[in-house]
Write a protein that holds these residues in place. Structure first.
Motif, PDB file in Angstrom:
ATOM      1  N   HIS A 142       5.107  17.179  -3.339  1.00 44.14           N
ATOM      2  CA  HIS A 142       4.976  18.602  -2.989  1.00 44.14           C
ATOM      3  C   HIS A 142       5.921  19.265  -4.236  1.00 44.14           C
ATOM      4  CE1 HIS A 142       8.837  17.579  -1.717  1.00 44.14           C
ATOM      5  NE2 HIS A 142       8.347  16.940  -0.517  1.00 44.14           N
ATOM      6  N   HIS A 188       6.490  17.038   4.065  1.00 40.68           N
ATOM      7  CA  HIS A 188       5.799  16.211   3.131  1.00 40.68           C
ATOM      8  C   HIS A 188       4.760  15.655   3.833  1.00 40.68           C
ATOM      9  CE1 HIS A 188       7.820  12.829   5.001  1.00 40.68           C
ATOM     10  NE2 HIS A 188       8.876  13.429   4.896  1.00 40.68           N
ATOM     11  N   GLY A 189       3.985  14.698   3.204  1.00 43.80           N
ATOM     12  CA  GLY A 189       2.743  14.282   3.461  1.00 43.80           C
ATOM     13  C   GLY A 189       1.611  14.949   3.737  1.00 43.80           C
ATOM     14  N   GLY A 235       8.641   6.940  21.501  1.00 44.08           N
ATOM     15  CA  GLY A 235       7.771   6.748  20.574  1.00 44.08           C
ATOM     16  C   GLY A 235       7.499   7.724  19.680  1.00 44.08           C
ATOM     17  N   GLU A 251       0.907  -1.251  -0.120  1.00 41.75           N
ATOM     18  CA  GLU A 251       0.073  -0.051   0.059  1.00 41.75           C
ATOM     19  C   GLU A 251       0.948   1.356   0.002  1.00 41.75           C
ATOM     20  OE1 GLU A 251      -2.828   0.306  -0.602  1.00 41.75           O
ATOM     21  OE2 GLU A 251      -3.044   2.450  -0.217  1.00 41.75           O
ATOM     22  N   ALA A 252       1.966   1.302   0.905  1.00 40.53           N
ATOM     23  CA  ALA A 252       2.770   2.416   0.926  1.00 40.53           C
ATOM     24  C   ALA A 252       3.525   2.698  -0.462  1.00 40.53           C
ATOM     25  CB  ALA A 252       3.987   2.274   1.909  1.00 40.53           C
ATOM     26  N   ILE A 300       0.943  10.753  -4.251  1.00 39.97           N
ATOM     27  CA  ILE A 300       0.177  11.566  -3.229  1.00 39.97           C
ATOM     28  C   ILE A 300       1.264  12.026  -2.332  1.00 39.97           C
ATOM     29  CG2 ILE A 300      -1.439  10.994  -1.324  1.00 39.97           C
ATOM     30  CD1 ILE A 300      -2.976   9.158  -2.999  1.00 39.97           C
ATOM     31  N   GLY A 301       0.929  13.191  -1.880  1.00 38.65           N
ATOM     32  CA  GLY A 301       1.906  13.782  -0.810  1.00 38.65           C
ATOM     33  C   GLY A 301       3.031  14.607  -1.223  1.00 38.65           C
ATOM     34  N   SER A 335      -2.107  15.618   5.519  1.00 34.29           N
ATOM     35  CA  SER A 335      -2.918  14.360   6.119  1.00 34.29           C
ATOM     36  C   SER A 335      -2.516  13.790   7.310  1.00 34.29           C
ATOM     37  CB  SER A 335      -2.981  13.388   4.858  1.00 34.29           C
ATOM     38  OG  SER A 335      -1.527  13.054   4.656  1.00 34.29           O
ATOM     39  N   ASP A 336      -1.057  14.082   7.555  1.00 32.97           N
ATOM     40  CA  ASP A 336      -0.555  13.613   8.717  1.00 32.97           C
ATOM     41  C   ASP A 336      -0.530  14.212   9.877  1.00 32.97           C
ATOM     42  OD1 ASP A 336       2.908  12.045   9.188  1.00 32.97           O
ATOM     43  OD2 ASP A 336       0.959  12.205  10.586  1.00 32.97           O
ATOM     44  N   THR A 377       0.776   3.849  -2.966  1.00 34.80           N
ATOM     45  CA  THR A 377       1.001   5.452  -2.472  1.00 34.80           C
ATOM     46  C   THR A 377       2.012   6.233  -2.996  1.00 34.80           C
ATOM     47  OG1 THR A 377      -0.252   4.418  -0.512  1.00 34.80           O
ATOM     48  CG2 THR A 377       0.438   7.013  -0.536  1.00 34.80           C
ATOM     49  N   ALA A 378       3.305   5.856  -3.001  1.00 35.28           N
ATOM     50  CA  ALA A 378       4.526   6.516  -3.445  1.00 35.28           C
ATOM     51  C   ALA A 378       4.477   6.742  -4.955  1.00 35.28           C
ATOM     52  CB  ALA A 378       5.582   5.806  -3.123  1.00 35.28           C
ATOM     53  N   VAL A 431      11.247  18.014   3.426  1.00 35.30           N
ATOM     54  CA  VAL A 431      12.265  18.179   2.402  1.00 35.30           C
ATOM     55  C   VAL A 431      13.034  19.745   2.605  1.00 35.30           C
ATOM     56  CG1 VAL A 431      12.710  17.869  -0.005  1.00 35.30           C
ATOM     57  CG2 VAL A 431      10.804  16.542   1.197  1.00 35.30           C
TER      58      VAL A 431
END
Lengths: 184, 891
Positions: free
Chosen positions: B82, B126-127, B250, B70-71, B79-80, B130-131, B74-75, B105
């Motif tokens: 800039h 980046h992202g 974490g 999935e990652a 998506i995400g 959404s993050d 997405t890449a 970046v």
């Protein structure tokens, strides 16, 4: 989160709901951050979110083996939802085209299609015929659990299992899914 | 059996698939032919599956978890992403991509409308939006940077967001190279390197003063310009020390190589963590290499950082460095944050002193580390699991991979957990300052064994290993002689678990002598722990069991030294419960003496047979010290002194053989202290003082090494007690009082921090002696206060176990002390008559209470000579009060 886990293990059904909600939101958050990082640096290997979430629980060393297994069960189930959800949103943006996955590590073979949405659909079909195999895929592929953990989770949900069985199921199920996907 | 050509059953397909998968080539073809016969549909179905399975074997995609797929998807889809080169971001034009970090970046850019075309660096998250985590961190970085203005920190110039709402930071563009590359290219001299480093320290120190911890100091974040000025970048994961949620790993994406032990283990991160990273940096700047190297990947590195000793500068660079410089770097790299430099400024100062030829403040560690013993590659997986809370991102091995290691066969995993448990633990046991790491790690390993035990019940070897595993944990939790934390009750439950396992095993194979020996040992340990938590009667029972078994074993194998030592040990332990006055005991002194003598005889012989053995000598010393204690109790002073001196001399000898050993330091300290106290009583003051001072020095040294260690602090307090009584004997009342109060301070603090713990003997002793001191100096109020504290402690002890003879005796003494204080008050001529009568009546009352308690002991037969002399004096005291009252009444 640990206290809900314990409460639920102690028999409190309401705690399960709380646990579920929390786990779900945590996993989603983790997934989002993983996707974001990966989009910039594709060679970065995403870790297994379920395990990463597990390690982030406070007092993780206090959790007994039974609770851990239940946790993995719950979390792995959710991973499927989360990833499928994500994939749906993504394909809504780009019209559901199956994207070829090029491997960056040199020497590997050419594009092999593994689209999460397609696997998900095929998995539903598989579940009708071979329910136990489908469960294994759900735990291993979506949840990222190891073989041993899969065995544990199955046992804890009342399904007879062993390392050998899981490995065989895993092989068969993937072959089945691959065929089912490519047939369409 | 060939099927009819109908639709094949799914279950049959699967079954045949599994069978066919096991074989290949010819055999497979034959099998298919046999099972399918004419049923083409059936055969084709299976063959297709087999083909798919073959392809899957070699496919990365089908062997990774869904999240990877999935990652990647997405890449691929971008998506995400800039803006790219040439794009305009607000007022800025992007020129060149400089790099990407944990959450953003960095671009080289210029102001689109500026005549000067000044270069800036723009950091874009980046992202997208959404993050939420990245966003939050980004905003925090902006907030942090806005507050920092320093010549060696890349300045924040501006901030904003793009048309789509993408936030970005505009920073000073630093035209320079990474510091490690800068040094590699030039090889400057030592002075220049230190100079450069100290400037970096200046920047970090400035940040600290503004309550910012950087948390990610590494060469990648430090550039050096053409003028040779360093610039600190990327406060991307810096944290404001605003007291909000504890900085846990974490949250942070850090690189392992520069991470501090507390970052690895999930502990509190403070400015000291930056100090540590600076230490690593300095090491690298001076030698070109880092102080920890591991071939086992990031997890092995994590282990190394948390537990192993860093390489010296000389080792890394294969040339000589001044010892002082080595020491400075070592100090910054200490595992315990509180033992490093208190601030980055101090660090920098020490370097300045070094450069200037002045003495530095850093002191070397005097221990010799046994590093080689516990560097084993394969422990990596187990240790990594044990060090819970690790979350290494960049360049980390996926946990997926780690689990594959754990998926190995049963025996391999067990061997891993087990050998790790023993070797690692034993090696680390003697190292001061590692209590917490040890506890964490052993607990994890036993978890492993637990799980295995559940899966393979009835396996004798596993049972024995499991039992020993529990012993080790218990030892960590509460044993008196090893470095440990004071959770005695927890230890008891673990010892009992071990005992239960061994009882079961013994029942199954009673002829197994080694098992029997372990069983005897278990009884001893459980008994001892029971005693330590106040359950004396139960303790006695278990200890007699231990003795019985041990005697049987020695009969069976008279020549075996281990069996003989085990017997000596069980004699000694039982004797401890019977009559050792430094713990709660049953009051059977003659019985105890006999057993101690037996134990001593055995150990003396064992040591004589093997004079090089450190262990046997240590045990002999223990025997002597126990003997001495008992002889004191029954008032044989010369005998007690002789035994105590033997013990102290042995301990000193053992310490001479191995200077750095924490356990030995403590042993020598205790032995010398006991001897000092004894010598006091026999009026041999000069030797008493000498021994006392020696003991004090050793206690303070040991306590400094492991601040988490309750036992060590208790013994410092005991040392203070001893010093106090020496001073009192030399008539230095002021000094004595100070020492007693110091002891009380430590012990009361411990009691407050651990309210569930049983009261410590040292505290009672301190109050007792303090009360005597007060009586001597005429401070009656002080005496009463101290004695009341004693009574409170005794009350608690007696409630836990009413047979506690020591507590009872002390009660009697405390009561007498209060009486004595009141009597003293009553004898002051200038006090009003009424008042004096009241005081004397009180005094008499207290004396009578004391008499009652001690008389009870005499009747029970638990009265020791020391207390007997107290008892003798009481009737006289009571009479005295009566006479005085009569005089006052009549006047």
């Amino acid at each position: 989160m640990t206290k809900y886990l314990r409460a639920w293990r102690g028999g409190d059904e309401g705690a399960l709901e709380q646990l579920t909600t929390q786990v779900y939101s945590e996993l989603r958050r983790l997934a989002a951050s993983v996707m974001a990082k990966h989009s910039v640096n594709p060679t970065l290997q995403p870790t297994s979110l379920v395990h990463e979430l597990y390690l982030q629980l406070p007092d993780v060393q206090e959790i007994d083996w039974q609770s851990r297994t239940h946790f993995l069960n719950v979390a792995a189930k959710m991973m499927r939802n989360i990833l499928v959800d994500h994939a749906r949103k993504r394909s809504a943006l780009k019209r559901g085209v199956v994207v070829a996955l090029e491997t960056d590590v040199g020497g590997s073979d050419r594009a092999l299609e593994v689209d999460v949405l397609l696997v998900d659909q095929a998995l539903d079909q598989l579940a009708l015929i071979h329910p136990r195999h489908a469960r294994v895929v759900e735990l291993r592929f979506f949840g990222g659990l190891t073989v041993q953990e899969t065995v544990d989770v199955l046992k804890v949900t009342g399904v007879e299992s062993s390392v050998r069985t899981v490995e065989r199921d895993w092989t068969f199920a993937r072959a089945w899914l691959k065929n089912a996907i490519e047939a369409n | 059996m060939p099927l009819k050509p109908t639709e094949p059953l799914a279950a049959d397909i699967e079954e045949l698939f599994q069978l066919a998968w096991e074989v290949s080539g010819e055999a497979r073809a034959r099998l298919l032919a046999l099972r399918c016969g004419e049923n083409v549909i059936f055969r084709r179905a299976v063959e297709e599956l087999l083909a798919a399975a073959e392809e899957i074997e070699h496919s990365e995609a089908w062997n990774q978890p869904a999240i990877v797929a999935e990652a990647a998807s997405t890449a691929r889809q971008g998506i995400g992403m800039h803006p790219g080169v040439g794009a305009t971001l607000d007022r800025y034009k992007l020129l060149e991509r400089l790099g990407s970090g944990g959450m953003g970046v960095v671009w080289k850019a210029t102001r689109a409308d500026d005549a000067y075309s000044k270069l800036v660096a723009i950091k874009v998250i980046h992202g997208g939006l959404s993050d939420p985590t990245s966003l939050r961190r980004f905003m925090q970085e902006r907030q942090i940077l806005a507050g920092l203005e320093h010549p060696h920190i890349a300045r924040l110039l501006d901030g904003g967001s793009t048309a789509d709402g993408l936030p970005f930071l505009v920073m000073e563009y630093v035209d320079g190279v990474r510091i490690d590359e800068y040094l590699k290219g030039r090889t400057p001299d030592l002075a220049r390197v230190l100079d450069l480093f100290r400037r970096i320290c200046g920047a970090v120190s400035y940040a600290h003063r503004n309550l910012v911890v950087h948390r990610d100091l590494k060469p990648g974040n430090i550039l050096v310009t053409a003028d040779g000025e360093p610039k600190l970048l990327d406060f991307g994961i810096a944290k404001l020390l605003d007291g909000s949620e504890g900085t846990r790993t974490g949250d942070a994406a850090m690189t392992a190589e520069y991470a501090s032990p507390e970052q690895i283990c999930g502990g509190q991160i403070t400015t000291a963590s930056d100090t540590y990273s600076l230490g690593v940096l300095l090491h690298e700047m001076l030698t070109g290499r880092r102080p920890y190297r591991s071939e086992a990947g990031p997890l092995g590195l994590a282990q190394a950082i948390a537990v192993e000793v860093p390489q010296t500068l000389g080792r890394s660079a294969a040339r000589y460095f001044d010892a002082e410089l080595e020491t400075i770097v070592q100090k910054a790299l200490r595992k315990e944050p509180e033992r490093r430099y208190g601030s980055v400024d101090e660090f920098s100062e020490d370097l300045r002193r070094y450069q200037g030829g002045y003495p530095v403040t850093a002191r070397p560690d005097t221990r010799r580390y046994r590093a080689r013993k516990f560097v084993r590659r394969h422990r990596g997986a187990v240790v990594a699991t044990a060090l819970a809370g690790v979350s290494l991102v960049a360049g980390s091995a996926a946990i997926w991979r780690q689990e594959r290691i754990a998926e190995r066969r049963f025996d391999d995993v067990r061997k891993l957990a087990n050998s790790y448990l023993f070797e690692f633990h034993d090696a680390i046991k003697d190292l001061p300052g590692t209590t917490r790491a040890r506890q964490l790690v052993v607990k994890r390993a036993v978890e492993f064994l637990d799980k295995l035990a559940a899966e393979r019940a009835g396996n004798v070897d596993l049972g024995r290993e499991l039992a020993t595993g529990y012993d080790k944990i218990a030892e960590i939790q509460g044993s008196e002689n090893a470095a440990s934390l004071g959770d005695q009750r927890g230890a008891l439950s673990y010892y009992q678990r071990a005992l239960a396992i061994r009882q079961a095993l013994h029942a199954v194979s009673p002829g197994n002598l080694e098992l029997a020996q372990e069983l005897s040992f278990s009884y001893s340990e459980v008994g001892w722990q029971l005693a330590y938590t106040g359950q004396l009667a139960a303790a006695g029972k278990d200890l007699r069991e231990a003795v019985a078994i041990s005697e049987g074993l020695v009969k069976a194998r008279p020549a075996d030294p281990r069996m003989r030592e085990a017997l000596a040990n069980s004699y000694s332990t039982l004797a401890d419960i019977l009559g050792n006055s430094s713990n709660q005991n049953l009051g059977d002194f003659q019985g105890a003496l006999a057993l101690y003598r037996k134990s001593f005889a055995i150990r003396q012989k064992l040591s004589a047979e093997d004079p090089g053995s450190r262990e046997k000598l240590a045990l002999l010393s223990v025997s002597n010290s126990r003997l001495s204690q008992l002889l004191q109790t029954i008032d044989d002073k010369p005998g007690a002194v002789a035994a105590s001196r033997r013990s102290a001399d042995i301990q000193d000898e053992l310490l001479r053989r191995e200077e750095g050993n924490a356990e030995l330091q403590r042993g020598a300290a205790v032995a010398n202290r006991n001897l000092a106290l004894l010598l006091l009583k026999t009026e041999a003051l000069p030797e008493a003082r000498e021994r006392g001072d020696r003991a004090m020095g050793l206690f303070e040294r040991v306590s400094g090494d492991d601040p988490g260690n309750i036992q060590a602090r208790v013994q410092v307090a005991d040392g203070y007690n001893a010093q106090g009584s020496i001073r009192a004997a030399l008539d230095d009342n002021l000094g004595a009082g100070n020492f007693y109060r110091a002891a009380i301070g430590i012990l009361e603090a411990l009691a407050a921090a651990h309210p569930a713990d049983p009261p410590r003997p040292g505290l009672r002793t301190a109050y007792n002696w303090l009360a005597e001191l007060h009586l001597k100096t005429g401070d009656t109020a002080g005496a009463i206060h101290a004695a009341q504290r004693e009574l409170a402690i005794d009350a608690v002890l007696l409630q836990a176990d009413e047979k506690n003879a020591g507590a009872e005796r002390n009660q009697g003494v405390a009561l007498r002390q209060i009486g004595q204080a009141h009597e003293a008050n009553g004898m002051v001529l200038s006090t009003a008559r009424e008042r004096r009568i009241g005081e004397l009546r009180d005094a008499r009352g207290w004396y009578e209470k004391s008499l009652a308690v001690l008389q009870k002991q005499k009747n029970k037969g638990t009265l020791i000579p020391l207390a007997a002399s107290e008892l003798e004096k009481l009737p006289g005291a009571i009479r005295r009060c009566g006479d005085a009252l009569a005089v006052l009444a009549g006047a």
